[in-house]
Design an enzyme around this catalytic site. Structure first.
Site, short mmCIF file in Angstrom:
data_model
loop_
_atom_site.label_atom_id
_atom_site.label_comp_id
_atom_site.label_asym_id
_atom_site.label_seq_id
_atom_site.Cartn_x
_atom_site.Cartn_y
_atom_site.Cartn_z
N ARG A 26 0.86 -1.24 -0.03
CA ARG A 26 -0.13 0.23 -0.01
C ARG A 26 0.65 1.24 -0.12
O ARG A 26 0.35 2.40 -0.05
CB ARG A 26 -0.92 0.06 1.21
CG ARG A 26 -2.29 -0.56 0.98
CD ARG A 26 -3.44 -0.05 1.46
NE ARG A 26 -3.35 -0.07 2.92
CZ ARG A 26 -4.27 0.72 3.80
NH1 ARG A 26 -5.23 1.18 3.32
NH2 ARG A 26 -4.00 0.89 5.26
N ASP A 27 2.11 1.23 0.00
CA ASP A 27 2.83 2.42 0.05
C ASP A 27 4.32 2.20 -0.73
O ASP A 27 5.11 2.63 -0.27
CB ASP A 27 3.19 2.97 1.42
CG ASP A 27 3.48 4.43 1.54
OD1 ASP A 27 3.25 4.99 0.34
OD2 ASP A 27 4.29 4.89 2.48
#
Length: 226
Positions: A26-27
């Site tokens: 997610r990042d």
């Protein structure tokens, strides 16, 4: 060297996505890809990561991540999938070949986000760092063009049109191998990369050592600073 780093990063993501339950980072961004003195890759900052059942199509969760790297479909629909990491990785690929910031308010409104610029300009050499293009030989330019093509696929707004991480990994390995001897090999690999039916074969998955391997020293360097 940058191509080798992207391969190792894709290898880490491939491992995260294949375990059960899988892990969606997610990042994914350049500043979360660290290197030691031997240029070994370590993907860091799992604070936003989410477990993802292998039989699930998506996880409904509020969008989080770094502006410029967030999957637009996830942002609009609140549906996180493994393809959300693929979009972010596509931004990383464009960032590395262009040497441009992911967000730049000085650019035209439609190009403030590097991903939007890439979609519009990836078919020509305008996106590539001029210094990299000028100092590259014919084979290296072929490899850059193939990385750009792969990035273009990763940045599709519809996540069904994006490749899986396994396909991305295999594509990058093919690009690296393409320049071993001649441009003919590079052209063969470019044709192979466009053939979706070939992308799921001969992928060597990583082990957990790739993700949590031991470090021989404390010195780490962000890819973005290379």
């Amino acid at each position: 060297m940058l191509l080798r780093i992207t391969i190792k990063t894709a290898d880490v993501l491939a491992y995260l996505h294949v375990i059960d339950p899988s892990i969606i980072h997610r990042d994914v961004k350049t500043t979360n890809i660290l290197l030691d003195d031997a240029f070994r890759v370590k993907v860091v900052d799992f604070g936003l990561s989410r477990l993802f059942p292998l039989d699930a199509t998506h996880v409904s969760i509020a969008p989080q991540g770094t502006p410029g790297y967030i999957d637009p479909e996830y942002y609009q629909c609140f549906q996180l999938t493994s393809k959300s990491d693929i979009y972010s990785f596509g931004v990383v690929l464009v960032e590395l070949i262009s040497s441009k910031p992911v967000i730049d308010l000085r650019r035209e409104k439609s190009e403030v986000h590097l991903a939007n610029m890439a979609i519009a300009k990836i078919q020509n050499h305008e996106l590539v760092n001029p210094e990299i293009w000028r100092t590259s030989d014919e084979v290296a330019r072929m490899r850059i063009a193939m990385v750009a093509e792969l990035a273009f696929r990763c940045l599709q707004s519809d996540d069904d049109r994006r490749p899986t991480v396994r396909e991305v990994l295999e594509g990058l390995v093919a690009i690296e191998n393409a320049a071993c001897d001649s441009c003919n090999k590079a052209e063969d690999a470019a044709n192979w990369l466009r053939d979706d039916s070939s992308l799921m074969h001969n992928v060597v998955m990583s082990s957990s050592d790739t993700v949590i391997g031991k470090w021989e020293n404390r010195t780490t360097t962000s890819v973005a600073s290379q």
